[in-house]
Design an enzyme around this catalytic site. Structure first.
Site, PDB file in Angstrom:
ATOM      1  N   LEU A   1      -5.982   7.731  -4.624  1.00  0.00           N
ATOM      2  CA  LEU A   1      -6.768   8.320  -4.023  1.00  0.00           C
ATOM      3  C   LEU A   1      -7.353   8.041  -2.566  1.00  0.00           C
ATOM      4  O   LEU A   1      -8.409   8.225  -2.349  1.00  0.00           O
ATOM      5  CB  LEU A   1      -8.093   8.741  -4.857  1.00  0.00           C
ATOM      6  CG  LEU A   1      -7.702   9.295  -6.223  1.00  0.00           C
ATOM      7  CD1 LEU A   1      -8.929   9.363  -7.295  1.00  0.00           C
ATOM      8  CD2 LEU A   1      -6.893  10.734  -6.112  1.00  0.00           C
TER       9      LEU A   1
ATOM     10  N   ASP B   1       1.805   1.203   0.025  1.00  0.00           N
ATOM     11  CA  ASP B   1       2.812   0.217  -0.392  1.00  0.00           C
ATOM     12  C   ASP B   1       2.228  -0.898  -0.659  1.00  0.00           C
ATOM     13  O   ASP B   1       2.722  -1.776  -1.778  1.00  0.00           O
ATOM     14  CB  ASP B   1       3.685   0.049   0.889  1.00  0.00           C
ATOM     15  CG  ASP B   1       4.356   1.198   1.310  1.00  0.00           C
ATOM     16  OD1 ASP B   1       4.738   2.201   0.463  1.00  0.00           O
ATOM     17  OD2 ASP B   1       4.689   1.448   2.463  1.00  0.00           O
TER      18      ASP B   1
HETATM   19  O1  RIB Z   1       4.580   3.873   3.669  1.00  0.00           O
HETATM   20  C1  RIB Z   1       4.532   3.353   5.089  1.00  0.00           C
HETATM   21  C2  RIB Z   1       5.876   3.281   5.492  1.00  0.00           C
HETATM   22  O2  RIB Z   1       6.521   4.693   5.464  1.00  0.00           O
HETATM   23  C3  RIB Z   1       6.164   2.741   7.048  1.00  0.00           C
HETATM   24  O3  RIB Z   1       6.255   1.401   6.893  1.00  0.00           O
HETATM   25  C4  RIB Z   1       7.335   3.531   7.476  1.00  0.00           C
HETATM   26  O4  RIB Z   1       8.329   2.935   7.785  1.00  0.00           O
HETATM   27  C5  RIB Z   1       7.798   4.526   6.362  1.00  0.00           C
HETATM   28  O5  RIB Z   1       8.742   4.110   5.593  1.00  0.00           O
END
Ligand code: RIB
Length: 308
Positions: free
Chosen positions: A221, A255
């Site tokens: 979120l 990420d």
């Molecule tokens: O989640 C971010 C990523 O999404 C970036 O680094 C870009 O390359 C895309 O893959």
């Protein structure tokens, strides 16, 4: 202990060069706006998550493709320097390294345009060659920036070997009906939860996703942390995030969450504790410009977990 060294994660996913242009605001259609800064940063959801997992203490192997160009070389060197096994990152003579054109406004929000390049050529046969690597890991971590048939193959191989499957369904796209039951933990943001679950409400959508056969659904979120939907009959468990010093760049925050979450799971943590670790990692990532440069270390995560 919520986060500790140990555990192995195999990441199947994308490698990009991010071309980041900053401006006070986003231009509107047809407008020519003067930018304030430009830089290139290594990125791609797969590589970001692999680096995040490695910095969070996991032993990591990366499976993917780059082009035989300078961006591809930079990527492989950076992954290797982070201690990641790169034997399964193929150098593709037929396509350039993937890239993302990113606009960043003054509040750290972004707009992305992604060109798959070599990422689009990761194949089920690439994955079959890495069955031993996948089978040796504690956790498989995958996203949807490489073709879905390769992801399906990876999830099948992981399941057959008793490896926990964590799928970050980003960017959201339709999944084959028999993939859902291969997923132990599905991580999605609110937009992806709604797109995949079909309900405008993220909590209802995550219930729908659990009903498709996913083990546990985690909905991130942003600054509000995440919710964990353990099963169809339970109430969602809300896990709050951490105060952020200043939001510089939100690119890669999801990420950071996924990589640190997977590393924590691989080290033996529960989903709830791993989600706390993911929240801490995500809150740190938004404070730094660029995707891979913003992935925090285990020490930084531990300090944030302790409120420092
Ligand atoms: O989640 C971010 C990523 O999404 C970036 O680094 C870009 O390359 C895309 O893959």
């Amino acid at each position: 202990m919520a986060s500790q060294r140990g555990g192995s994660v195999v990441v199947v996913g994308s490698c990009n060069m991010d071309m980041v242009t900053r401006a006070p605001r986003f231009p509107s259609a047809g407008e020519h706006l003067i930018a304030t800064a430009f830089g290139t940063y290594l990125g791609g959801k797969g590589a970001n998550q692999a680096i995040a997992a490695a910095r969070a203490g996991a032993s990591v192997a990366m499976v993917g493709r780059v082009g035989s160009d300078a961006f591809g070389t930079q990527m492989v060197v950076a992954l290797a320097e982070a201690g990641i096994a790169v034997d399964a990152v193929a150098v593709d003579e037929g396509a350039p390294t993937g890239n993302a054109s990113i606009w960043l406004d003054a509040s750290g929000e972004n707009r992305l345009l992604i060109f798959a390049g070599a990422n689009g050529r990761v194949s089920p046969s690439d994955i079959r060659k890495q069955r031993v690597t996948i089978g040796a890991a504690s956790v498989l971590l995958a996203q949807l920036e490489v073709p879905i048939d390769a992801i399906y193959e990876a999830c099948t191989a992981a399941r057959a070997a008793g490896v926990r499957v964590v799928l970050n369904a980003a960017p959201a796209s339709p999944l084959p009906a028999d993939l859902w039951t291969l997923i132990d933990v599905l991580v999605v943001n609110q937009t992806e939860a709604v797109a995949l679950g079909g309900d405008i409400d993220a909590v209802h959508s995550s219930r729908v996703l659990v009903s498709k056969g996913v083990g546990t659904v985690v909905v991130t979120l942003g600054g509000a942390g995440c919710i964990v939907m353990p099963d169809i009959n339970s109430d969602p468990i809300a896990i709050s995030s951490f105060p952020v010093r200043s939001v510089v760049d939100t690119t890669g925050a999801g990420d950071a969450f996924c990589g640190a979450f997977a590393a924590s799971l691989a080290s033996g943590a529960s989903v709830i504790d791993a989600a706390r670790v993911g929240n801490a990692a995500g809150s740190l990532a938004v404070e730094v410009l660029g995707a891979i440069p913003s992935m925090p270390t285990l020490e930084q995560i531990q300090r944030r977990l302790q409120g420092r």
